[in-house]
Scaffold this motif. Structure first.
Motif, short mmCIF file in Angstrom:
data_model
loop_
_atom_site.label_atom_id
_atom_site.label_comp_id
_atom_site.label_asym_id
_atom_site.label_seq_id
_atom_site.Cartn_x
_atom_site.Cartn_y
_atom_site.Cartn_z
N LEU A 119 2.71 6.03 -6.08
CA LEU A 119 2.41 6.11 -7.51
C LEU A 119 1.23 7.03 -7.81
CD1 LEU A 119 2.87 2.39 -8.62
CD2 LEU A 119 4.47 4.29 -8.91
N ALA A 120 0.51 7.46 -6.79
CA ALA A 120 -0.63 8.35 -7.01
C ALA A 120 -0.16 9.70 -7.50
CB ALA A 120 -1.44 8.50 -5.73
N LYS A 121 -0.98 10.35 -8.33
CA LYS A 121 -0.61 11.63 -8.90
C LYS A 121 -1.81 12.56 -8.92
CE LYS A 121 -1.38 9.65 -13.49
NZ LYS A 121 -0.75 9.23 -14.77
N SER A 122 -1.57 13.79 -9.28
CA SER A 122 -2.65 14.78 -9.33
C SER A 122 -3.76 14.30 -10.25
CB SER A 122 -2.11 16.12 -9.84
OG SER A 122 -3.13 17.08 -9.92
N GLY A 123 -5.00 14.44 -9.80
CA GLY A 123 -6.15 13.98 -10.56
C GLY A 123 -6.63 12.61 -10.13
N ASP A 124 -5.84 11.93 -9.29
CA ASP A 124 -6.23 10.61 -8.79
C ASP A 124 -7.13 10.73 -7.56
OD1 ASP A 124 -4.73 9.35 -10.71
OD2 ASP A 124 -3.09 8.78 -9.37
N VAL A 125 -7.85 9.66 -7.30
CA VAL A 125 -8.58 9.45 -6.05
C VAL A 125 -8.11 8.10 -5.52
CG1 VAL A 125 -10.85 9.05 -5.00
CG2 VAL A 125 -10.59 10.75 -6.83
N ILE A 126 -7.85 8.03 -4.21
CA ILE A 126 -7.40 6.77 -3.61
C ILE A 126 -8.51 6.21 -2.72
CG2 ILE A 126 -5.69 5.68 -2.10
CD1 ILE A 126 -3.71 7.86 -2.86
N TYR A 127 -8.82 4.93 -2.94
CA TYR A 127 -9.76 4.25 -2.05
C TYR A 127 -9.04 3.10 -1.36
CZ TYR A 127 -13.16 1.04 -0.22
OH TYR A 127 -13.83 0.19 0.63
N CYS A 128 -9.05 3.10 -0.04
CA CYS A 128 -8.36 2.08 0.75
C CYS A 128 -9.36 1.19 1.48
CB CYS A 128 -7.44 2.72 1.78
SG CYS A 128 -6.07 3.65 1.07
N ASP A 129 -9.24 -0.11 1.24
CA ASP A 129 -10.05 -1.10 1.94
C ASP A 129 -9.11 -2.08 2.63
OD1 ASP A 129 -12.16 -2.71 2.79
OD2 ASP A 129 -12.23 -3.84 0.91
N PRO A 130 -8.44 -1.63 3.69
CA PRO A 130 -7.44 -2.49 4.35
C PRO A 130 -8.11 -3.63 5.10
CG PRO A 130 -7.85 -0.54 5.69
CD PRO A 130 -8.61 -0.34 4.40
N PRO A 131 -7.35 -4.67 5.44
CA PRO A 131 -7.89 -5.67 6.36
C PRO A 131 -8.44 -4.97 7.60
CG PRO A 131 -5.79 -6.41 5.50
CD PRO A 131 -5.96 -4.99 5.03
N TYR A 132 -9.58 -5.43 8.08
CA TYR A 132 -10.26 -4.71 9.16
C TYR A 132 -9.45 -4.68 10.44
CZ TYR A 132 -14.62 -4.76 6.50
OH TYR A 132 -15.59 -4.56 5.54
N ALA A 133 -9.52 -3.55 11.14
CA ALA A 133 -9.03 -3.49 12.51
C ALA A 133 -9.92 -4.41 13.34
CB ALA A 133 -9.11 -2.06 13.03
N TYR A 185 0.82 -1.21 0.00
CA TYR A 185 0.00 0.00 0.00
C TYR A 185 0.86 1.25 0.00
CZ TYR A 185 0.75 0.54 5.09
OH TYR A 185 1.29 0.72 6.34
N GLN A 186 2.04 1.19 0.65
CA GLN A 186 2.92 2.36 0.64
C GLN A 186 3.39 2.67 -0.78
OE1 GLN A 186 3.39 -0.42 2.56
NE2 GLN A 186 4.34 0.08 4.54
N GLN A 187 3.73 1.64 -1.53
CA GLN A 187 4.16 1.85 -2.90
C GLN A 187 3.02 2.35 -3.77
OE1 GLN A 187 5.64 -2.22 -3.20
NE2 GLN A 187 7.68 -1.44 -3.68
N ALA A 188 1.81 1.87 -3.52
CA ALA A 188 0.66 2.35 -4.28
C ALA A 188 0.44 3.84 -4.04
CB ALA A 188 -0.59 1.56 -3.88
N PHE A 189 0.57 4.28 -2.80
CA PHE A 189 0.44 5.70 -2.50
C PHE A 189 1.50 6.51 -3.25
CE2 PHE A 189 -2.51 4.70 0.81
CZ PHE A 189 -3.15 5.88 1.13
#
Length: 290
Positions: free
Chosen positions: A172-186, A166-170
């Motif tokens: 790679l994000a750039k202007s104009g992107d939207v990030i949706y995170c569905d991590p394993p539940y706490a 997930y750190q690497q995915a973040f």
């Protein structure tokens, strides 16, 4: 929005039932980035120009790449396993052994769908040695999701798949992107954690670091981030300052169907309206190479 599209995989924590609500929180943008793509229900039921879909499960990403590029060959090979003689305990465990022994990405992808549909509750779980270890599910007639596979293959032409953290995915994000995170539940409690999908799982430190990455990305880089998780005191503290919504969802991991009760899910949005205190240390998050 057209009729909702189901994923072809069964998935613990899948977001099919939540996509209508999630869409209300997802900002507009050119590309949706998902660091925890899972079964892909959000990808399948949104309409961004393009997608960056990531997961640390190499089997999952290989499967998606094969379905994207060779749907006909994949459907023919995997459908051959959805026959009565393969829906037996002995056959299941033989195929599980074959999956764990195989190094061929196509064979593993075919067996992955078989194990997903014939194994208990569609769980995806590996032991410490990397062996898939979900037991037989004993279903009367496992469903072969041909229509869902073909729909995924069409939509996947707009997607890029990467097996990264997930750190690497973040990164790679750039202007104009939207990030949706569905991590394993706490975990809801100290005895209810179900986070070990791959490797060592997703720790509480990871939960906290994900929240920091999200704040930093929204404030310092102007990229909005949406996170879904259990609605508990821990997550409300971690996502303090974000805009939050709550919805009740059904959990389907328990072996006892009668004990499957609804729990609250939290949806947190970090964007330019973030009103919590911005920790100066957030600007010094670890630099991650993609």
């Amino acid at each position: 929005m057209k009729q909702k599209q189901r994923a072809f995989l069964k998935w613990a924590g899948g977001k099919y039932k939540l996509v209508d609500t999630l869409r209300q929180y997802l900002p507009t943008g050119k590309r949706l980035v998902e660091p925890f793509v899972g079964a892909g229900s959000v990808f399948l039921n949104t309409d961004y120009d393009s997608y960056l879909l990531c997961d640390i499960n190499q089997d999952l990403i290989n499967l998606y790449e094969i379905v994207k590029h060779s749907p006909d060959a994949y459907i023919k090979a995997s459908k051959a396993l959805f026959v009565p003689e393969m829906n037996q305990k002995e056959a299941y465990y033989q195929n599980r052994l074959a999956f764990n022994a195989s190094t061929d990405s196509f064979e593993r992808s075919v067996l992955f769908l078989y194990l997903n549909r014939h194994g208990f509750n569609g769980l995806c779980r590996y032991n410490r040695k990397g062996g898939f270890n979900v037991p037989f599910g004993s279903y009367k007639k496992p469903y072969f999701p041909e229509a869902e596979l073909r729909a995924f293959a069409v939509k996947a032409q707009r997607a890029e798949f990467k097996c990264i953290s997930y750190q690497q995915a973040f990164s790679l994000a750039k202007s104009g992107d939207v990030i949706y995170c569905d991590p394993p539940y706490a975990p809801l409690s100290s005895t209810s954690s179900f986070t070990t999908y791959v490797g060592a799982g997703f720790s509480l430190d990871d939960q906290a670091l994900l929240a920091r990455f999200s704040r930093h990305t929204a404030i310092a880089r102007s990229i909005p981030v949406v996170i879904s998780n259990h609605d508990i005191a821990l997550t409300r503290e971690l996502y303090h300052g974000a805009r939050m919504g709550k919805i009740q969802v059904q959990r389907n991991i328990s072996q006892n169907g009668a004990s499957r009760t609804k729990v609250d899910e939290l949806i947190a949005l970090y964007d330019e309206t973030y009103h919590g205190e911005f920790d100066i240390n957030d600007s010094k998050l670890p630099q991650v190479k993609a």
